[in-house]
Every structure is written in C-alpha cells, then in structure tokens.
Design an enzyme around this catalytic site. Structure first.
Site, mmCIF file in Angstrom:
data_model
loop_
_atom_site.group_PDB
_atom_site.id
_atom_site.type_symbol
_atom_site.label_atom_id
_atom_site.label_comp_id
_atom_site.label_asym_id
_atom_site.label_seq_id
_atom_site.Cartn_x
_atom_site.Cartn_y
_atom_site.Cartn_z
ATOM 1 N N SER A 132 0.795 -1.238 0.000
ATOM 2 C CA SER A 132 0.000 0.000 0.000
ATOM 3 C C SER A 132 0.821 1.278 0.000
ATOM 4 C CB SER A 132 -0.957 0.007 1.190
ATOM 5 O OG SER A 132 -2.023 -0.888 0.974
ATOM 6 N N LYS A 163 0.034 3.585 -2.755
ATOM 7 C CA LYS A 163 -1.072 4.536 -2.674
ATOM 8 C C LYS A 163 -0.565 5.979 -2.636
ATOM 9 C CE LYS A 163 -4.656 1.648 -0.507
ATOM 10 N NZ LYS A 163 -4.059 0.310 -0.448
ATOM 11 N N SER A 195 -5.902 2.631 4.619
ATOM 12 C CA SER A 195 -5.413 1.936 3.427
ATOM 13 C C SER A 195 -6.550 1.228 2.696
ATOM 14 C CB SER A 195 -4.326 0.923 3.821
ATOM 15 O OG SER A 195 -3.275 0.927 2.908
#
Length: 322
Positions: free
Chosen positions: A32, A35, A90
């Site tokens: 993640s 991101k 997340s």
C-alpha cells in the site's frame, strides 16, 4: 542495531540528498505504499467537499483479502471521506471509488504510470492503483521516496497523511501508521508527519515516513525487514534517529531526482536499475556507483552494523496474493 530490511533509504526532503541507502533500486512489491503515487496522481482532481454516491459496480473489483475502510454501495461520501479512507485505513474500497470517479481503473493506472514517468520513478511499474499484489507490479525504496517527496509538496497530501483520526459517517477511524499514532506496542516518533505503510504476504511490511526536527525534514523508506510485527517501524525509527544526528554530517551518497515538470534533468533509462540522481547518470551497477568506495559488498559502515551497500540485484519479485 542491525537493519534487516532488504532495501532502505534515508534522504533529506528539502535538498534531495540521499544520506544513506541499501539496494535503493531493488524492485520489490510495494504493497500500500504505492497509494502515495495514487494520491500524487489524483488528489488535485476533485474538491475535498465534492460528494459522490457509490455504485455497486465501483466496489465489484476490490481484490479479495483487501484492507477496507467500509465504503458501502448506495451511500454518499465526500472526497475528503474517501481520502481519509485511503490514507488512514489503506482502504482499497476507497481507492476503487476514487478511481471510478477518475474514469475507471485502466484510466487511473495509466495516469499513475504517467505520473511515475514525470517523477522519474523508473523502477516502478503500476498494475493496480491500490498496491495490491500483482506479478508485474513493483517499485523501489528510491522511487517510493520520490513519491513521498512529491506528495508532501501538496498541502492536501501533507494534511491527509498526517491525520491521526477521522470520522467517516458515524464511524471513527485511526491511522495505521504506528509511528504517527503510537499503537500496537510502537511508540510515536517525535516530529513524524506521515506518510504511508503497507503489508501483503508478498511484499512483507513496507513503510515510507517523513519527520521534521529543528526545521529539517527527513524521508525514510524501509522495505521487507526479515521479521514482521513492528520491525518495519523500529528500523525506520533507527534510520531517522541516525539521520537527525550523525546524518547531518554524512557525505551525500546520491541525490533524489526532480520531476521533469519541475525542470529535473532527465535520467538515463539505459540502466536496468532505474534512476540514480539529478545529474542523470546510470545507477549502481558494476561500473558506475553513487561515488562510494567499494570493498567487497560493503561500501562503508554507518552505525551499529548498518551499512551502505551497492545495489547489485534487480530481479523482480514473485507475487503472492494475500
């Protein structure tokens, strides 16, 4: 303290100087932390107050086993709600909704690839906007640090990644960055301002953080320490502590590239390792390094068993879905 991460980097946010690194261009599954690139790419496209009613088809492609913030079809959320879901929890469900607002997954992935190209993050290949494991998706400690540095230049990005708690509807959520909030046995790091953590079974634990002390901001990325649990945070803490003390007098071992859109010198794409520095030289291979003296595999002891190593590995990782 021994740093066990497969790859890591410590850099000065303002100057872009890399203070120390190990295998910074090693291509690994980012989880993640990717991101950050998603946010770099899409944050400016929607007003924080814009509201969106979620359709079921927008959530249909959320990968099984994803981290979720609890976005529901038929409910209406502000863009601010969705970004809180992305940064704090997340949430892959929040990512998929924002991607749908941007024209869909394929469009968003294409936009992220274009943003990575502008950042000169040439160790990065995007397949999924949320960082979920895919066989051909990878990034590096170096590139993730570029993404964090770029993001922190945005007031919205900085505000979101530094938010400790928020409410989405009637639900309260807390940031999963343990160095920011101090949770799960991890003491909060003084001066921590973000940025993003991640985990998948393939990537292991990943973390990119930023902290400010006495007017100086440092960036740190730690990828895949040998032990799980809190190791990624404690190793990041150790590297930041070193950066704020001994790192202030350390000789730079490289420079973070500037985005092409900010006038950065174009780096060479000939090396399989990716970008090296603002001068556009080829990266740590057997003939060209970061200006480090090399004796065997070790280029110089920094502190307590932590070393700057030459990057000699460029294999892509195998992916395993969590």
């Amino acid at each position: 303290m021994n740093i066990t991460a497969r790859a890591w980097i410590v850099a000065d946010h303002d100057s872009g100087e890399v203070l120390a690194a190990r295998d910074p261009h090693l291509r690994l599954a980012p989880a993640s932390t990717l991101k950050m690139l998603f946010a770099d790419t899409l944050l400016g496209k929607f007003a924080r107050t814009e509201r969106h009613t979620v359709r079921g088809q927008e959530l249909a492609t959320v990968p099984e086993g994803s981290s979720l913030v609890g976005i529901k079809a038929g409910a209406t959320y502000s863009v601010e709600d969705l970004w809180h879901g992305v940064f704090l929890r997340s949430g892959n469900d929040a990512v998929r909704v924002l991607a749908a607002m941007n024209g869909g997954i394929e469009r968003s992935v294409a936009d992220m690839r274009a943003k990575a190209a502008d950042l000169q993050a040439v160790d990065t290949y995007v397949v999924s906007p949320d960082g979920y494991d895919h066989p051909r998706q990878y990034s590096s400690a170096y590139d993730l640090t570029l993404m964090a540095r770029s993001g922190l230049r945005s007031a919205d990005f900085r505000a979101y990644c530094g938010t400790r708690t928020a409410r989405i509807g009637k639900t309260g959520i807390e940031n999963t960055n343990r160095l920011l909030c101090g949770s799960h046995g991890v003491k909060a790091y003084a001066g921590m301002i973000g940025v993003k953590n991640g985990y998948t079974s393939n990537a292991g634990n990943t973390f990119t953080g930023a902290a400010t002390r006495k007017g100086r901001t440092l960036l740190v990325t730690v990828l895949h320490p040998r032990s799980g649990l809190n190791a990624v945070y404690e190793e990041a803490r150790t590297l930041l502590d070193w950066g704020f003390t001994q790192g202030s007098s350390a000789k730079s071992v490289g420079t973070l590239t500037e985005p092409l859109s900010r006038g950065g010198a174009k780096v060479s794409h000939n090396s399989p390792h990716g970008a090296a520095g603002s001068a556009g030289a080829a990266v740590d291979d057997d003939s060209v390094g970061w200006g480090l003296p090399v004796g065997g595999a070790v280029a110089g002891a920094l502190f307590g068993g932590v070393y700057v190593l030459r990057n000699r590995r460029t294999k892509k990782p195998s992916a395993e879905r969590s």
